[in-house]
Design a protein around this motif. Structure first.
Motif, PDB file in Angstrom:
ATOM      1  N   LEU A  35       0.929  -1.242   0.008  1.00  0.00           N
ATOM      2  CA  LEU A  35       0.081  -0.146   0.098  1.00  0.00           C
ATOM      3  C   LEU A  35       0.894   1.225  -0.126  1.00  0.00           C
ATOM      4  O   LEU A  35       0.602   2.178  -0.609  1.00  0.00           O
ATOM      5  CB  LEU A  35      -1.094  -0.107   1.077  1.00  0.00           C
ATOM      6  N   LEU A  36       1.983   1.145   0.824  1.00  0.00           N
ATOM      7  CA  LEU A  36       2.791   2.336   0.858  1.00  0.00           C
ATOM      8  C   LEU A  36       3.461   2.724  -0.561  1.00  0.00           C
ATOM      9  O   LEU A  36       3.655   3.793  -1.135  1.00  0.00           O
ATOM     10  CB  LEU A  36       3.797   2.311   1.884  1.00  0.00           C
ATOM     11  N   ALA A  80      -7.465 -13.018  -0.778  1.00  0.00           N
ATOM     12  CA  ALA A  80      -6.209 -12.396  -1.148  1.00  0.00           C
ATOM     13  C   ALA A  80      -6.506 -11.708  -2.585  1.00  0.00           C
ATOM     14  O   ALA A  80      -6.053 -10.836  -2.880  1.00  0.00           O
ATOM     15  CB  ALA A  80      -5.061 -13.495  -1.496  1.00  0.00           C
ATOM     16  N   GLY A  81      -7.355 -12.494  -3.416  1.00  0.00           N
ATOM     17  CA  GLY A  81      -7.913 -11.900  -4.635  1.00  0.00           C
ATOM     18  C   GLY A  81      -8.663 -10.766  -4.315  1.00  0.00           C
ATOM     19  O   GLY A  81      -8.513  -9.682  -5.140  1.00  0.00           O
ATOM     20  N   ASP A  82      -9.453 -10.611  -3.540  1.00  0.00           N
ATOM     21  CA  ASP A  82     -10.253  -9.271  -3.132  1.00  0.00           C
ATOM     22  C   ASP A  82      -9.203  -8.242  -2.743  1.00  0.00           C
ATOM     23  O   ASP A  82      -9.520  -7.092  -3.102  1.00  0.00           O
ATOM     24  CB  ASP A  82     -11.198  -9.482  -2.097  1.00  0.00           C
ATOM     25  N   ASP A  86      -8.569  -4.785  -4.811  1.00  0.00           N
ATOM     26  CA  ASP A  86      -8.749  -3.328  -4.063  1.00  0.00           C
ATOM     27  C   ASP A  86      -7.373  -2.523  -4.316  1.00  0.00           C
ATOM     28  O   ASP A  86      -7.675  -1.251  -4.535  1.00  0.00           O
ATOM     29  CB  ASP A  86      -9.054  -3.655  -2.818  1.00  0.00           C
ATOM     30  N   LEU A  87      -6.250  -3.294  -4.076  1.00  0.00           N
ATOM     31  CA  LEU A  87      -5.016  -2.628  -4.187  1.00  0.00           C
ATOM     32  C   LEU A  87      -5.024  -2.043  -5.655  1.00  0.00           C
ATOM     33  O   LEU A  87      -4.513  -0.900  -5.719  1.00  0.00           O
ATOM     34  CB  LEU A  87      -3.905  -3.456  -3.906  1.00  0.00           C
ATOM     35  N   ILE A  93      -5.912   0.770 -11.663  1.00  0.00           N
ATOM     36  CA  ILE A  93      -5.832  -0.223 -12.718  1.00  0.00           C
ATOM     37  C   ILE A  93      -7.128  -0.971 -13.159  1.00  0.00           C
ATOM     38  O   ILE A  93      -8.067  -1.432 -11.972  1.00  0.00           O
ATOM     39  CB  ILE A  93      -5.148  -1.596 -11.975  1.00  0.00           C
ATOM     40  N   PRO A  94      -7.683  -1.219 -14.146  1.00  0.00           N
ATOM     41  CA  PRO A  94      -8.753  -1.664 -14.508  1.00  0.00           C
ATOM     42  C   PRO A  94      -8.913  -3.015 -14.139  1.00  0.00           C
ATOM     43  O   PRO A  94      -7.931  -3.768 -14.082  1.00  0.00           O
ATOM     44  CB  PRO A  94      -8.898  -1.509 -15.986  1.00  0.00           C
ATOM     45  N   SER A  95      -9.969  -3.711 -13.851  1.00  0.00           N
ATOM     46  CA  SER A  95     -10.363  -4.965 -13.215  1.00  0.00           C
ATOM     47  C   SER A  95     -10.107  -5.808 -14.302  1.00  0.00           C
ATOM     48  O   SER A  95      -9.491  -7.011 -13.722  1.00  0.00           O
ATOM     49  CB  SER A  95     -11.750  -5.234 -12.715  1.00  0.00           C
TER      50      SER A  95
END
Length: 108
Positions: A35-36, A80-82, A86-87, A93-95
């Motif tokens: 995240l950082l 982990a996929g979720d 989200d990140l 970034i497009p899904s």
């Protein structure tokens, strides 16, 4: 007593610590670092190019956690996929791209 560090209070993997999952603290630290790094991408950068190695490192880190002591079972894979999705969304970034990356890069 909750062993989750204050910096991980909103970490999506914090409940793994509550479940006493091996390597849960490492998963939390991996999320925080990712995240950082994503937040440090300059506004004028090509987001997809800048985010790709960061998100790949996140997946590689999760792959490294998967093993005999820590099983990336179906529920944790979905979580982990979720988290990955989200990140990726947080930096635009497009899904369809992030879904492809997740499926292509992960070994768990």
């Amino acid at each position: 007593m909750n062993p989750t560090p204050a910096s991980s209070a909103y970490n999506p993997f914090r409940h793994w610590i509550d479940e006493q999952a091996p390597n849960a603290a490492a998963a939390c630290a991996l999320y925080d670092a990712t995240l950082l790094a994503l937040k440090a991408i300059p506004d004028d950068a090509d987001t997809i190019s800048a985010a790709e190695p960061i998100l790949r490192a996140f997946i590689n880190g999760l792959d490294d956690l998967d093993g005999e002591e820590f099983l990336m079972d179906t529920i944790r894979r979905e979580e982990a996929g979720d988290v990955f999705d989200d990140l990726a969304r947080q930096v635009g970034i497009p899904s369809e791209i992030s879904d492809e990356w997740f499926d292509e890069w992960r070994d768990f």
